[in-house]
Motif scaffolding. Structure first.
Motif, short mmCIF file in Angstrom:
data_model
loop_
_atom_site.label_atom_id
_atom_site.label_comp_id
_atom_site.label_asym_id
_atom_site.label_seq_id
_atom_site.Cartn_x
_atom_site.Cartn_y
_atom_site.Cartn_z
N MET A 1 0.83 -1.17 0.00
CA MET A 1 0.00 0.00 0.00
C MET A 1 0.88 1.24 0.00
SD MET A 1 -3.23 -0.58 2.41
CE MET A 1 -4.31 -1.92 2.12
N SER A 2 0.34 2.30 -0.56
CA SER A 2 1.07 3.56 -0.54
C SER A 2 0.11 4.70 -0.25
CB SER A 2 1.78 3.78 -1.88
OG SER A 2 0.85 3.96 -2.91
N GLU A 3 0.68 5.82 0.18
CA GLU A 3 -0.12 7.00 0.47
C GLU A 3 0.20 8.09 -0.54
OE1 GLU A 3 0.57 8.13 4.53
OE2 GLU A 3 -0.91 6.70 5.25
N THR A 4 -0.85 8.79 -0.94
CA THR A 4 -0.73 9.89 -1.89
C THR A 4 -1.41 11.10 -1.31
OG1 THR A 4 -0.83 8.34 -3.75
CG2 THR A 4 -1.32 10.63 -4.24
N ASN A 5 -0.76 12.26 -1.41
CA ASN A 5 -1.42 13.50 -1.01
C ASN A 5 -2.33 13.96 -2.14
OD1 ASN A 5 -0.10 13.66 1.43
ND2 ASN A 5 1.43 15.11 0.72
N ILE A 6 -3.54 14.34 -1.80
CA ILE A 6 -4.44 14.97 -2.75
C ILE A 6 -4.22 16.47 -2.58
CG2 ILE A 6 -6.82 15.32 -3.49
CD1 ILE A 6 -7.48 12.60 -2.21
N GLU A 7 -3.84 17.15 -3.66
CA GLU A 7 -3.45 18.55 -3.57
C GLU A 7 -4.42 19.45 -4.31
OE1 GLU A 7 0.51 18.54 -5.15
OE2 GLU A 7 1.34 17.63 -3.34
N SER A 8 -4.45 20.70 -3.87
CA SER A 8 -5.22 21.74 -4.56
C SER A 8 -4.31 22.40 -5.58
CB SER A 8 -5.71 22.79 -3.56
OG SER A 8 -6.32 23.86 -4.25
N LEU A 9 -4.78 22.53 -6.80
CA LEU A 9 -4.00 23.21 -7.82
C LEU A 9 -4.16 24.72 -7.74
CD1 LEU A 9 -4.70 20.85 -10.84
CD2 LEU A 9 -2.75 20.84 -9.28
N LEU A 10 -5.21 25.16 -7.02
CA LEU A 10 -5.54 26.58 -6.96
C LEU A 10 -5.51 27.10 -5.53
CD1 LEU A 10 -8.71 26.40 -9.22
CD2 LEU A 10 -6.47 27.22 -9.90
N PRO A 11 -5.28 28.41 -5.37
CA PRO A 11 -5.48 29.02 -4.05
C PRO A 11 -6.96 29.27 -3.84
CG PRO A 11 -4.89 30.70 -5.62
CD PRO A 11 -4.85 29.38 -6.37
N GLY A 12 -7.37 29.40 -2.59
CA GLY A 12 -8.77 29.72 -2.31
C GLY A 12 -9.23 29.09 -1.03
N VAL A 13 -10.54 29.07 -0.85
CA VAL A 13 -11.16 28.51 0.35
C VAL A 13 -11.61 27.08 0.05
CG1 VAL A 13 -13.02 28.75 2.04
CG2 VAL A 13 -11.95 30.79 1.07
N PHE A 14 -11.26 26.15 0.93
CA PHE A 14 -11.60 24.74 0.76
C PHE A 14 -12.94 24.45 1.42
CE2 PHE A 14 -11.40 20.39 2.61
CZ PHE A 14 -11.48 19.68 1.42
N TYR A 15 -13.80 23.75 0.69
CA TYR A 15 -15.09 23.32 1.22
C TYR A 15 -15.24 21.82 1.05
CZ TYR A 15 -16.30 28.26 0.97
OH TYR A 15 -16.32 29.62 1.13
N ARG A 16 -15.66 21.13 2.11
CA ARG A 16 -15.90 19.68 2.04
C ARG A 16 -17.29 19.35 1.54
NH1 ARG A 16 -14.74 16.57 7.21
NH2 ARG A 16 -15.36 14.94 5.78
N LYS A 17 -18.19 20.34 1.49
CA LYS A 17 -19.59 20.11 1.10
C LYS A 17 -19.92 20.91 -0.16
CE LYS A 17 -20.97 20.20 5.97
NZ LYS A 17 -21.87 20.85 6.92
N PRO A 18 -20.88 20.41 -0.96
CA PRO A 18 -21.30 21.17 -2.14
C PRO A 18 -22.12 22.41 -1.77
CG PRO A 18 -22.54 19.12 -1.97
CD PRO A 18 -21.49 19.08 -0.90
#
Length: 83
Positions: A1-18
């Protein structure tokens, strides 16, 4: 198994919900597939999806909901079967 970081390509505010009255896209421990949305980044009223790069299990969020992100910021950790 391996771990991968999921990254944001853009600056801004992160939201976990739609939307504020909706459930999060994913929770820690959920299985995700490549291309599945795990959150949104909002910059100047424009929303961009952050997606899983591969199939796996989302093991941890590295930022809080409504946190400011820099470009390239790690948002979550994805555990995959790939070596």
């Amino acid at each position: 198994m391996s771990e991968t970081n999921i990254e944001s390509l853009l600056p801004g505010v992160f939201y976990r919900k739609p939307a504020p009255d909706q459930p999060p896209y994913v929770e820690v421990g959920d299985e995700v597939v490549a291309g599945q949305t795990i959150g949104l980044v909002e910059i100047m009223k424009q929303y961009s999806e952050i997606t899983a790069p591969s199939d796996g299990t989302l093991t941890k969020f590295l930022v809080e909901d409504n946190a400011m992100l820099d470009p390239g910021a790690a948002v979550a950790i994805l555990q995959t079967e790939e070596a």
